[in-house]
Structure formats: C-alpha cells, structure tokens
Design a protein around this motif. Structure first.
Motif, PDB file in Angstrom:
ATOM      1  N   LEU A  38      30.381  34.239  29.321  1.00 40.25           N
ATOM      2  CA  LEU A  38      29.531  34.821  30.363  1.00 40.25           C
ATOM      3  C   LEU A  38      30.243  34.837  31.710  1.00 40.25           C
ATOM      4  O   LEU A  38      30.239  35.836  32.432  1.00 40.25           O
ATOM      5  CB  LEU A  38      28.227  34.025  30.476  1.00 40.25           C
ATOM      6  N   THR A  39      30.870  33.738  32.057  1.00 40.81           N
ATOM      7  CA  THR A  39      31.560  33.643  33.356  1.00 40.81           C
ATOM      8  C   THR A  39      32.716  34.632  33.422  1.00 40.81           C
ATOM      9  O   THR A  39      32.923  35.294  34.445  1.00 40.81           O
ATOM     10  CB  THR A  39      32.082  32.211  33.584  1.00 40.81           C
TER      11      THR A  39
ATOM     12  N   ILE B  65      31.433  38.185  34.044  1.00 35.72           N
ATOM     13  CA  ILE B  65      31.038  38.438  35.436  1.00 35.72           C
ATOM     14  C   ILE B  65      32.267  38.549  36.330  1.00 35.72           C
ATOM     15  O   ILE B  65      32.322  39.374  37.248  1.00 35.72           O
ATOM     16  CB  ILE B  65      30.082  37.336  35.935  1.00 35.72           C
TER      17      ILE B  65
ATOM     18  N   ILE C 299      23.250  38.307  39.451  1.00 36.53           N
ATOM     19  CA  ILE C 299      23.594  38.201  38.031  1.00 36.53           C
ATOM     20  C   ILE C 299      24.274  36.864  37.745  1.00 36.53           C
ATOM     21  O   ILE C 299      23.991  36.201  36.748  1.00 36.53           O
ATOM     22  CB  ILE C 299      24.497  39.374  37.601  1.00 36.53           C
ATOM     23  N   ARG C 300      25.177  36.467  38.642  1.00 40.20           N
ATOM     24  CA  ARG C 300      25.866  35.178  38.454  1.00 40.20           C
ATOM     25  C   ARG C 300      24.871  34.020  38.531  1.00 40.20           C
ATOM     26  O   ARG C 300      24.977  33.031  37.796  1.00 40.20           O
ATOM     27  CB  ARG C 300      26.962  35.021  39.511  1.00 40.20           C
TER      28      ARG C 300
ATOM     29  N   LYS D 195      22.632  34.105  35.191  1.00 38.30           N
ATOM     30  CA  LYS D 195      23.359  34.564  34.004  1.00 38.30           C
ATOM     31  C   LYS D 195      22.877  33.928  32.710  1.00 38.30           C
ATOM     32  O   LYS D 195      22.854  34.574  31.667  1.00 38.30           O
ATOM     33  CB  LYS D 195      24.866  34.323  34.183  1.00 38.30           C
TER      34      LYS D 195
ATOM     35  N   CYS E 278      19.716  35.792  31.388  1.00 40.57           N
ATOM     36  CA  CYS E 278      19.774  37.236  31.153  1.00 40.57           C
ATOM     37  C   CYS E 278      19.832  37.557  29.657  1.00 40.57           C
ATOM     38  O   CYS E 278      20.511  36.873  28.889  1.00 40.57           O
ATOM     39  CB  CYS E 278      20.993  37.839  31.846  1.00 40.57           C
TER      40      CYS E 278
ATOM     41  N   ILE F  21      24.470  40.915  29.604  1.00 41.37           N
ATOM     42  CA  ILE F  21      25.269  41.070  30.825  1.00 41.37           C
ATOM     43  C   ILE F  21      26.436  41.995  30.525  1.00 41.37           C
ATOM     44  O   ILE F  21      27.230  41.745  29.614  1.00 41.37           O
ATOM     45  CB  ILE F  21      25.788  39.717  31.345  1.00 41.37           C
TER      46      ILE F  21
END
Length: 228
Positions: free
Chosen positions: A158-159, A162, A190-191, A194, A197, A200
């Motif tokens: 995820l990180t 982004i 979003i961050r 996250k 969500c 993403i």
C-alpha cells in the motif's frame, strides 16, 4: 528505454491495475523519440513516418490471425499489447510470439494455414519490438515468452503504491486541469486512510482530486467514497 532503442526485443510489465503502467510506458517511449501512431487519423495524408521511430497500442482482444497481421503491419516498429491477454494465452498466438521474440539474428514468423488475405505473406522477418502490459501474475505467463523478455513486476505494498502515485501525480502532465494543491491534498487523504480504503490506485487519486476541486466538504465525501 532498452526496448525503444532496440537493445532488448521485448519487455513484460505486470502488476495490479491502476499503477500507471500504461502511462509510464507511453511517456518512456515518447521520451526516446518514438511517435504514437495508434490513431493514424491524427496524421495528415501524405505524412511520412519512420517505422523504427513509431509505436502503436493494441488493446482488448486479438485472434492469432489478428496478431499475425499486427506484427506484419507494424514490423520494425514497437507494438504495445495493453491488457490484451488473449495473445499470452492462446497456443497459436504464443507460437507466433516465440518466433517474433527469438534471440536469433533473423526472427522469421510463418502462417501456414489457409491464407485468404492476399495482402499477407506466408512468412516474414520480424524486426520490431514488443511490450506487454498485463494485470496477470508473472507465473501465469508462458515460460518461453518470459525467457525471451525483460520481466518487470510492479506488485507493491500500500505504501509503495501511494509513493508511486505521488511520483506520477506531481508531474505537470498528470491531470493538468487541476491544481497541484488539489492533487497534494487528495494524496494526503489517501495516505491517511489507506488501511480503510477498498482500493487504491491512480484511478482512486483521480476521483479524489475531482472531489477535492469541486466540493467544500470534500474530505467527508471522499472518505465515504473510498471506504463505504
């Protein structure tokens, strides 16, 4: 870049949808001086094009015969198969690609079935390059095709997703109609959420940026949109 300059005959770029694979390929080919001829209607009649400095996108479905025609008509150029996974699954199409991507000096492609199209030869020497963009996992792609291509896996946490979105979003060419402030604010939200969500991707960022630009209470609306 290596495919664009002819150092490497092919590359396969895999990863989840919405990571900017198509965007990055397009910008890289253009940065290497190649012209997009996917829509020939954009060019004036009589325009002379150097095939080696051109690229074209093929999207959706293609039969093996359609693949043979595409390879012939775009010989010497760069062909980008974008989410056209049929050519990576069909046994006949795979055999054509094995010949097209071979490492020998000449890459002869043959079609020995009935040839009703008089404009297509039964065989030709393919001198072009090929890029595949796919959401398929690499282990589902035929080993012979993988061994002939440069493999690029864009699977991300995820990180990392982004961070990649931020790299693309802050360029002047991404959503130029919206301010940098809107895109930065959208990325920050979003961050922040996250882990909540549903999905993403760059498409997520586009949606949130539009909400940010058009609504005063954009955070609540965007949060609901991303998590509900």
């Amino acid at each position: 870049s290596m495919v664009a300059t002819g150092v490497q005959p092919s590359a396969i770029i895999t990863g989840e949808g919405g990571l900017g694979k198509t965007y990055t390929v397009t910008k890289t080919l253009e940065a290497n001086g190649l012209k997009d001829i996917s829509d020939l209607a954009e060019f004036q009649v009589g325009t002379v094009l150097n095939a080696r400095k051109c690229f074209t996108f093929v999207k959706g479905y293609s039969t093996p015969k359609g693949l043979y025609r595409t390879l012939f008509e775009n010989n010497k150029g760069t062909i980008v198969f974008d989410d056209c996974d049929a050519v990576l699954k069909d046994p006949v199409a795979l055999n054509l690609l094995k010949s097209a991507l071979d490492s020998y000096g000449k890459r002869i492609i043959s079609w020995n079935a009935d040839m009703k199209d008089d404009d297509l030869p039964r065989s030709f020497n393919f001198e072009g390059r090929v890029i595949f963009i796919s959401n398929m996992s690499q282990d589902k792609i035929d080993q012979a095709i993988r061994s002939r291509s440069m493999m690029i896996d864009l699977s991300m946490s995820l990180t990392q997703k982004i961070d990649r979105m931020e790299h693309i979003a802050l360029s002047d060419e991404f959503l130029p109609e919206y301010s940098k402030e809107c895109k930065v604010d959208a990325l920050a939200l979003i961050r922040e959420i996250k882990d909540e969500c549903k999905e993403i991707s760059l498409r997520t960022l586009i949606s949130v940026t539009k909400v940010r630009a058009s609504n005063k209470d954009w955070k609540d609306l965007a949060t609901y949109m991303l998590t509900a």
